[in-house]
Motif scaffolding. Structure first.
Motif, PDB file in Angstrom:
ATOM      1  N   ALA A  57       0.835  -1.204   0.000  1.00 48.19           N
ATOM      2  CA  ALA A  57       0.000   0.000   0.000  1.00 48.19           C
ATOM      3  C   ALA A  57       0.869   1.253   0.000  1.00 48.19           C
ATOM      4  O   ALA A  57       0.577   2.219  -0.718  1.00 48.19           O
ATOM      5  N   PHE A  58       1.921   1.233   0.784  1.00 44.15           N
ATOM      6  CA  PHE A  58       2.832   2.377   0.857  1.00 44.15           C
ATOM      7  C   PHE A  58       3.539   2.602  -0.475  1.00 44.15           C
ATOM      8  O   PHE A  58       3.722   3.746  -0.896  1.00 44.15           O
ATOM      9  N   GLU A  59       3.941   1.519  -1.142  1.00 43.93           N
ATOM     10  CA  GLU A  59       4.573   1.638  -2.467  1.00 43.93           C
ATOM     11  C   GLU A  59       3.638   2.359  -3.432  1.00 43.93           C
ATOM     12  O   GLU A  59       4.064   3.255  -4.166  1.00 43.93           O
ATOM     13  N   GLN A  60       2.374   1.968  -3.447  1.00 43.90           N
ATOM     14  CA  GLN A  60       1.405   2.595  -4.348  1.00 43.90           C
ATOM     15  C   GLN A  60       1.169   4.053  -3.965  1.00 43.90           C
ATOM     16  O   GLN A  60       1.095   4.927  -4.833  1.00 43.90           O
ATOM     17  N   MET A  61       1.082   4.319  -2.667  1.00 40.00           N
ATOM     18  CA  MET A  61       0.899   5.693  -2.214  1.00 40.00           C
ATOM     19  C   MET A  61       2.093   6.556  -2.617  1.00 40.00           C
ATOM     20  O   MET A  61       1.919   7.695  -3.058  1.00 40.00           O
ATOM     21  N   ALA A  62       3.298   6.014  -2.471  1.00 43.24           N
ATOM     22  CA  ALA A  62       4.509   6.764  -2.825  1.00 43.24           C
ATOM     23  C   ALA A  62       4.551   7.029  -4.322  1.00 43.24           C
ATOM     24  O   ALA A  62       4.929   8.124  -4.756  1.00 43.24           O
ATOM     25  N   LEU A  63       4.150   6.060  -5.112  1.00 44.40           N
ATOM     26  CA  LEU A  63       4.117   6.238  -6.569  1.00 44.40           C
ATOM     27  C   LEU A  63       3.119   7.326  -6.956  1.00 44.40           C
ATOM     28  O   LEU A  63       3.425   8.211  -7.764  1.00 44.40           O
ATOM     29  N   ASN A  64       1.929   7.289  -6.365  1.00 40.46           N
ATOM     30  CA  ASN A  64       0.916   8.309  -6.640  1.00 40.46           C
ATOM     31  C   ASN A  64       1.403   9.694  -6.233  1.00 40.46           C
ATOM     32  O   ASN A  64       1.189  10.680  -6.948  1.00 40.46           O
ATOM     33  N   HIS A  65       2.059   9.770  -5.082  1.00 41.84           N
ATOM     34  CA  HIS A  65       2.578  11.052  -4.599  1.00 41.84           C
ATOM     35  C   HIS A  65       3.646  11.586  -5.549  1.00 41.84           C
ATOM     36  O   HIS A  65       3.630  12.761  -5.923  1.00 41.84           O
ATOM     37  N   ARG A  66       4.557  10.713  -5.962  1.00 50.51           N
ATOM     38  CA  ARG A  66       5.633  11.123  -6.862  1.00 50.51           C
ATOM     39  C   ARG A  66       5.068  11.638  -8.185  1.00 50.51           C
ATOM     40  O   ARG A  66       5.528  12.649  -8.716  1.00 50.51           O
ATOM     41  N   GLU A  67       4.074  10.951  -8.722  1.00 53.43           N
ATOM     42  CA  GLU A  67       3.466  11.379  -9.990  1.00 53.43           C
ATOM     43  C   GLU A  67       2.769  12.723  -9.842  1.00 53.43           C
ATOM     44  O   GLU A  67       2.876  13.587 -10.716  1.00 53.43           O
ATOM     45  N   ALA A  68       2.033  12.901  -8.739  1.00 51.43           N
ATOM     46  CA  ALA A  68       1.323  14.166  -8.514  1.00 51.43           C
ATOM     47  C   ALA A  68       2.315  15.321  -8.375  1.00 51.43           C
ATOM     48  O   ALA A  68       2.115  16.389  -8.970  1.00 51.43           O
ATOM     49  N   ILE A  69       3.381  15.112  -7.617  1.00 50.26           N
ATOM     50  CA  ILE A  69       4.386  16.157  -7.429  1.00 50.26           C
ATOM     51  C   ILE A  69       5.086  16.459  -8.751  1.00 50.26           C
ATOM     52  O   ILE A  69       5.332  17.625  -9.090  1.00 50.26           O
ATOM     53  N   HIS A  70       5.390  15.413  -9.517  1.00 52.48           N
ATOM     54  CA  HIS A  70       6.044  15.611 -10.814  1.00 52.48           C
ATOM     55  C   HIS A  70       5.172  16.474 -11.733  1.00 52.48           C
ATOM     56  O   HIS A  70       5.669  17.389 -12.396  1.00 52.48           O
ATOM     57  N   THR A  71       3.883  16.191 -11.772  1.00 53.42           N
ATOM     58  CA  THR A  71       2.965  16.975 -12.608  1.00 53.42           C
ATOM     59  C   THR A  71       2.931  18.434 -12.162  1.00 53.42           C
ATOM     60  O   THR A  71       3.004  19.347 -12.992  1.00 53.42           O
ATOM     61  N   LEU A  72       2.836  18.652 -10.859  1.00 53.82           N
ATOM     62  CA  LEU A  72       2.809  20.023 -10.342  1.00 53.82           C
ATOM     63  C   LEU A  72       4.132  20.754 -10.612  1.00 53.82           C
ATOM     64  O   LEU A  72       4.126  21.935 -10.966  1.00 53.82           O
ATOM     65  N   GLU A  73       5.251  20.054 -10.465  1.00 55.12           N
ATOM     66  CA  GLU A  73       6.541  20.696 -10.714  1.00 55.12           C
ATOM     67  C   GLU A  73       6.722  21.034 -12.190  1.00 55.12           C
ATOM     68  O   GLU A  73       7.331  22.047 -12.526  1.00 55.12           O
TER      69      GLU A  73
END
Length: 156
Positions: free
Chosen positions: A54-70
């Motif tokens: 679950a944490f792996e998936q959460m981290a992946l989602n977070h990384r993608e969201a931050i990448h899009t915003l950046e």
């Protein structure tokens, strides 16, 4: 005599260079920083296999969201600073500045929600350790080293 010294020196340097190439090619790879903190959090909290997934998936989602915003922020920053190259600048574009500030706020909130979700998958025993983990990674989250500022040195 002189020619023999050059040949000997050449072969010594050749052996050293080959040795260095082998050392760099076969040497250990440094760990990736982003996976390091993720593994450290998982280890410190004592996650089960299901929690790790679950944490792996959460981290992946977070990384993608931050990448899009950046990426959006980078485009806006480019447009903002391109105002300087105009022959007759119209002053600071407040609209662009507000959009950049909103994206920064969005990045902070995405990260906050990410850690809220992380806290949500913890059991009672892990929640006690969660507070310590947050305090340890707070300098990473705030982009600070955790050391006091030195006024006698410039920031760069």
């Amino acid at each position: 005599m002189n020619n023999k010294m050059y040949k000997t020196g050449f072969f010594i340097l050749l052996v050293i260079n080959i040795g260095l190439v082998v050392l760099f090619a076969l040497g250990p790879r440094p760990p990736r920083p982003e996976s390091g903190i993720k593994n450290e959090i998982s280890r410190e909290l004592g996650f089960t296999a299901a929690q790790k997934a679950a944490f792996e998936q959460m981290a992946l989602n977070h990384r993608e969201a931050i990448h899009t915003l950046e990426k959006q922020e980078g485009e806006l920053m480019g447009a903002f600073f391109n105002q300087l190259s105009q022959t007759e600048p119209n002053g600071v574009n407040e609209g662009l500045l507000q959009e950049i500030m909103q994206l920064e706020k969005d990045k902070i909130m995405v990260t906050y929600r990410h850690f809220e979700d992380l806290k949500g998958i913890c059991n009672e025993e892990q929640l006690v350790r969660f507070e310590r983990v947050i305090q340890r990674i707070l300098p990473v989250l705030t982009n600070s080293s955790g050391r006091p500022a030195r006024p006698d040195q410039p920031p760069f």
